[in-house]
Design a protein around this motif. Sequence first.
Motif, PDB file in Angstrom:
ATOM      1  N   VAL A  47       0.955  -1.159   0.001  1.00 22.57           N
ATOM      2  CA  VAL A  47      -0.027   0.094  -0.017  1.00 22.57           C
ATOM      3  C   VAL A  47       0.818   1.276  -0.065  1.00 22.57           C
ATOM      4  CG1 VAL A  47      -0.449   0.228   2.641  1.00 22.57           C
ATOM      5  CG2 VAL A  47      -2.105   1.145   1.052  1.00 22.57           C
ATOM      6  N   ASN A  48       0.530   2.145  -0.723  1.00 28.02           N
ATOM      7  CA  ASN A  48       1.165   3.576  -0.647  1.00 28.02           C
ATOM      8  C   ASN A  48       0.480   4.514   0.056  1.00 28.02           C
ATOM      9  OD1 ASN A  48       3.375   3.024  -2.718  1.00 28.02           O
ATOM     10  ND2 ASN A  48       1.558   2.834  -4.184  1.00 28.02           N
ATOM     11  N   HIS A  49       1.210   5.659   0.826  1.00 25.64           N
ATOM     12  CA  HIS A  49       0.527   6.538   1.769  1.00 25.64           C
ATOM     13  C   HIS A  49       1.326   7.704   1.639  1.00 25.64           C
ATOM     14  CE1 HIS A  49      -2.015   7.600   4.817  1.00 25.64           C
ATOM     15  NE2 HIS A  49      -1.111   8.417   5.251  1.00 25.64           N
ATOM     16  N   ARG A  50       0.657   8.740   1.350  1.00 24.66           N
ATOM     17  CA  ARG A  50       1.083  10.069   1.353  1.00 24.66           C
ATOM     18  C   ARG A  50       1.158  11.027   2.697  1.00 24.66           C
ATOM     19  NH1 ARG A  50      -1.042  13.488  -4.144  1.00 24.66           N
ATOM     20  NH2 ARG A  50      -0.036  12.060  -5.527  1.00 24.66           N
ATOM     21  N   PHE A  51       2.304  11.335   2.828  1.00 26.23           N
ATOM     22  CA  PHE A  51       2.470  12.134   4.249  1.00 26.23           C
ATOM     23  C   PHE A  51       2.618  13.598   3.793  1.00 26.23           C
ATOM     24  CE2 PHE A  51       3.712   7.857   4.978  1.00 26.23           C
ATOM     25  CZ  PHE A  51       3.041   7.883   6.258  1.00 26.23           C
ATOM     26  N   TYR A  52       1.706  14.579   4.129  1.00 23.21           N
ATOM     27  CA  TYR A  52       1.673  15.996   3.546  1.00 23.21           C
ATOM     28  C   TYR A  52       2.443  16.755   4.568  1.00 23.21           C
ATOM     29  CZ  TYR A  52      -1.491  14.649  -0.043  1.00 23.21           C
ATOM     30  OH  TYR A  52      -2.059  14.185  -1.021  1.00 23.21           O
ATOM     31  N   LEU A  53       3.405  17.695   4.200  1.00 21.82           N
ATOM     32  CA  LEU A  53       4.209  18.416   4.923  1.00 21.82           C
ATOM     33  C   LEU A  53       3.548  19.641   5.333  1.00 21.82           C
ATOM     34  CD1 LEU A  53       7.227  17.756   2.854  1.00 21.82           C
ATOM     35  CD2 LEU A  53       6.585  16.519   4.861  1.00 21.82           C
ATOM     36  N   ASN A  54       2.544  19.620   6.110  1.00 21.62           N
ATOM     37  CA  ASN A  54       1.629  20.681   6.681  1.00 21.62           C
ATOM     38  C   ASN A  54       1.540  20.576   8.091  1.00 21.62           C
ATOM     39  OD1 ASN A  54      -0.511  18.903   6.415  1.00 21.62           O
ATOM     40  ND2 ASN A  54      -1.202  19.926   4.620  1.00 21.62           N
ATOM     41  N   HIS A  90      -6.533   0.486   5.603  1.00 16.52           N
ATOM     42  CA  HIS A  90      -7.916   0.921   5.535  1.00 16.52           C
ATOM     43  C   HIS A  90      -8.167   1.438   3.933  1.00 16.52           C
ATOM     44  CE1 HIS A  90      -6.302   4.817   6.515  1.00 16.52           C
ATOM     45  NE2 HIS A  90      -7.598   5.171   6.451  1.00 16.52           N
ATOM     46  N   GLU A  91      -9.348   1.627   3.820  1.00 19.36           N
ATOM     47  CA  GLU A  91      -9.895   2.395   2.849  1.00 19.36           C
ATOM     48  C   GLU A  91     -10.500   3.672   3.340  1.00 19.36           C
ATOM     49  OE1 GLU A  91     -12.786  -0.105   0.668  1.00 19.36           O
ATOM     50  OE2 GLU A  91     -11.260  -1.431  -0.252  1.00 19.36           O
ATOM     51  N   ARG A  92     -10.174   4.772   2.480  1.00 18.48           N
ATOM     52  CA  ARG A  92     -10.547   6.092   2.678  1.00 18.48           C
ATOM     53  C   ARG A  92     -11.237   6.466   1.638  1.00 18.48           C
ATOM     54  NH1 ARG A  92      -8.297  11.198   2.152  1.00 18.48           N
ATOM     55  NH2 ARG A  92      -6.157  10.590   1.346  1.00 18.48           N
ATOM     56  N   THR A  93     -12.361   7.359   1.677  1.00 14.72           N
ATOM     57  CA  THR A  93     -13.222   8.113   0.708  1.00 14.72           C
ATOM     58  C   THR A  93     -13.134   9.397   0.870  1.00 14.72           C
ATOM     59  OG1 THR A  93     -14.570   5.776   0.585  1.00 14.72           O
ATOM     60  CG2 THR A  93     -15.489   7.913  -0.547  1.00 14.72           C
ATOM     61  N   LYS A 103     -13.991   9.453  -4.435  1.00 14.11           N
ATOM     62  CA  LYS A 103     -12.810   8.403  -4.758  1.00 14.11           C
ATOM     63  C   LYS A 103     -12.528   7.728  -3.639  1.00 14.11           C
ATOM     64  CE  LYS A 103      -8.373   8.941  -7.088  1.00 14.11           C
ATOM     65  NZ  LYS A 103      -7.357   9.431  -7.491  1.00 14.11           N
ATOM     66  N   THR A 104     -12.176   6.455  -3.624  1.00 12.49           N
ATOM     67  CA  THR A 104     -11.768   5.719  -2.669  1.00 12.49           C
ATOM     68  C   THR A 104     -10.383   5.117  -2.891  1.00 12.49           C
ATOM     69  OG1 THR A 104     -14.060   5.086  -1.906  1.00 12.49           O
ATOM     70  CG2 THR A 104     -12.337   3.526  -0.859  1.00 12.49           C
ATOM     71  N   ARG A 109      -2.355   3.687   8.310  1.00 16.76           N
ATOM     72  CA  ARG A 109      -2.695   4.432   9.510  1.00 16.76           C
ATOM     73  C   ARG A 109      -2.186   3.620  10.769  1.00 16.76           C
ATOM     74  NH1 ARG A 109      -9.091   4.384   9.996  1.00 16.76           N
ATOM     75  NH2 ARG A 109      -9.406   2.363  10.141  1.00 16.76           N
ATOM     76  N   HIS A 110      -2.131   4.228  12.134  1.00 13.53           N
ATOM     77  CA  HIS A 110      -1.917   3.640  13.320  1.00 13.53           C
ATOM     78  C   HIS A 110      -0.709   2.764  13.192  1.00 13.53           C
ATOM     79  CE1 HIS A 110      -5.794   4.695  14.604  1.00 13.53           C
ATOM     80  NE2 HIS A 110      -6.439   3.776  13.740  1.00 13.53           N
ATOM     81  N   PHE A 111       0.466   3.573  12.903  1.00 12.59           N
ATOM     82  CA  PHE A 111       1.769   3.232  12.895  1.00 12.59           C
ATOM     83  C   PHE A 111       2.305   2.751  14.267  1.00 12.59           C
ATOM     84  CE2 PHE A 111       1.007   6.562   9.890  1.00 12.59           C
ATOM     85  CZ  PHE A 111       0.969   5.815   8.700  1.00 12.59           C
ATOM     86  N   LYS A 112       2.943   1.550  14.048  1.00 15.61           N
ATOM     87  CA  LYS A 112       3.343   0.981  15.614  1.00 15.61           C
ATOM     88  C   LYS A 112       4.873   0.211  15.229  1.00 15.61           C
ATOM     89  CE  LYS A 112      -0.717   1.168  17.862  1.00 15.61           C
ATOM     90  NZ  LYS A 112      -0.800   1.860  19.265  1.00 15.61           N
ATOM     91  N   ALA A 113       5.573   0.277  16.334  1.00 17.04           N
ATOM     92  CA  ALA A 113       6.988  -0.428  16.266  1.00 17.04           C
ATOM     93  C   ALA A 113       6.555  -1.865  16.025  1.00 17.04           C
ATOM     94  CB  ALA A 113       7.791  -0.012  17.513  1.00 17.04           C
ATOM     95  N   VAL A 114       7.617  -2.690  15.326  1.00 19.37           N
ATOM     96  CA  VAL A 114       7.385  -3.935  15.007  1.00 19.37           C
ATOM     97  C   VAL A 114       7.379  -4.769  16.497  1.00 19.37           C
ATOM     98  CG1 VAL A 114       8.567  -6.199  14.376  1.00 19.37           C
ATOM     99  CG2 VAL A 114       8.275  -4.132  12.710  1.00 19.37           C
ATOM    100  N   GLY A 115       6.634  -5.703  16.768  1.00 23.65           N
ATOM    101  CA  GLY A 115       6.363  -5.923  18.172  1.00 23.65           C
ATOM    102  C   GLY A 115       5.357  -5.726  18.895  1.00 23.65           C
ATOM    103  N   HIS A 116       4.720  -4.443  18.570  1.00 24.59           N
ATOM    104  CA  HIS A 116       3.786  -3.682  19.201  1.00 24.59           C
ATOM    105  C   HIS A 116       2.512  -3.452  18.230  1.00 24.59           C
ATOM    106  CE1 HIS A 116       7.246  -2.343  21.474  1.00 24.59           C
ATOM    107  NE2 HIS A 116       6.382  -2.499  22.576  1.00 24.59           N
ATOM    108  N   SER A 117       2.210  -4.609  17.630  1.00 22.88           N
ATOM    109  CA  SER A 117       1.179  -4.376  16.506  1.00 22.88           C
ATOM    110  C   SER A 117      -0.304  -4.511  17.205  1.00 22.88           C
ATOM    111  CB  SER A 117       1.297  -5.443  15.456  1.00 22.88           C
ATOM    112  OG  SER A 117       1.413  -6.703  16.012  1.00 22.88           O
ATOM    113  N   ASP A 118      -0.357  -4.927  18.504  1.00 18.56           N
ATOM    114  CA  ASP A 118      -1.636  -4.960  18.994  1.00 18.56           C
ATOM    115  C   ASP A 118      -2.500  -3.743  19.092  1.00 18.56           C
ATOM    116  OD1 ASP A 118      -1.475  -7.877  19.071  1.00 18.56           O
ATOM    117  OD2 ASP A 118      -1.051  -7.840  21.296  1.00 18.56           O
TER     118      ASP A 118
END
Length: 123
Positions: A47-54, A90-93, A103-104, A109-118
Motif C-alpha cells: 500500500v502507498n501512503h502520502r504524508f503531507y508536509l503541513n 484501511h480504505e478512505r473515501t 474516490k476511494t 494508519r496507526h503506525f506501530k513499532a514491530v512487536g507492538h502491533s496489537d
Amino acid sequence: MKVELNEKPFLENGRHKVSITKVESGRSEHKDVPFFNCRFENEEGFVNHRFYLNEPGQPIMAELFHAVGIDDKRADTDQLKGKELSIEVHERTYDDPESGKEKTIKAARHFKAVGHSDTSESI
C-alpha cells in the motif's frame, strides 16, 4: 490475450508487518502542498501512503518516525527506506476536487513499532 503481471496486489484491510521499500517526494495536485510517499510492502502485497508536509500532517509523520525508531526533531525521509513497522491498512473515501465524484483509496494508519502491533496494549 496474454497479460504480464509485474505488481503485487494491494494489502487487505487490517494490520500488517511491512517494510518501507520506496520513499518519493512530490506536491499535491490541487493545493501544491509538498508530501512524501511511502510504499509499505510485504510478501502479500503493498500500500502507498502520502504524508503531507503541513500542520495537520505533523502528528501522522511523528507517529510514523517514532514507530521506526527515529525520534529526531529534524529527520531525512531517506532514513525511512528499509525500516520495518506494523501498519493498519484501511480504505478512505473523499470527494475528488477535479471530478467532483467520490474516490476511494487504500491508505495506512496507526503506525506501530514491530512487536507492538496489537491495538490494545498493556498499561
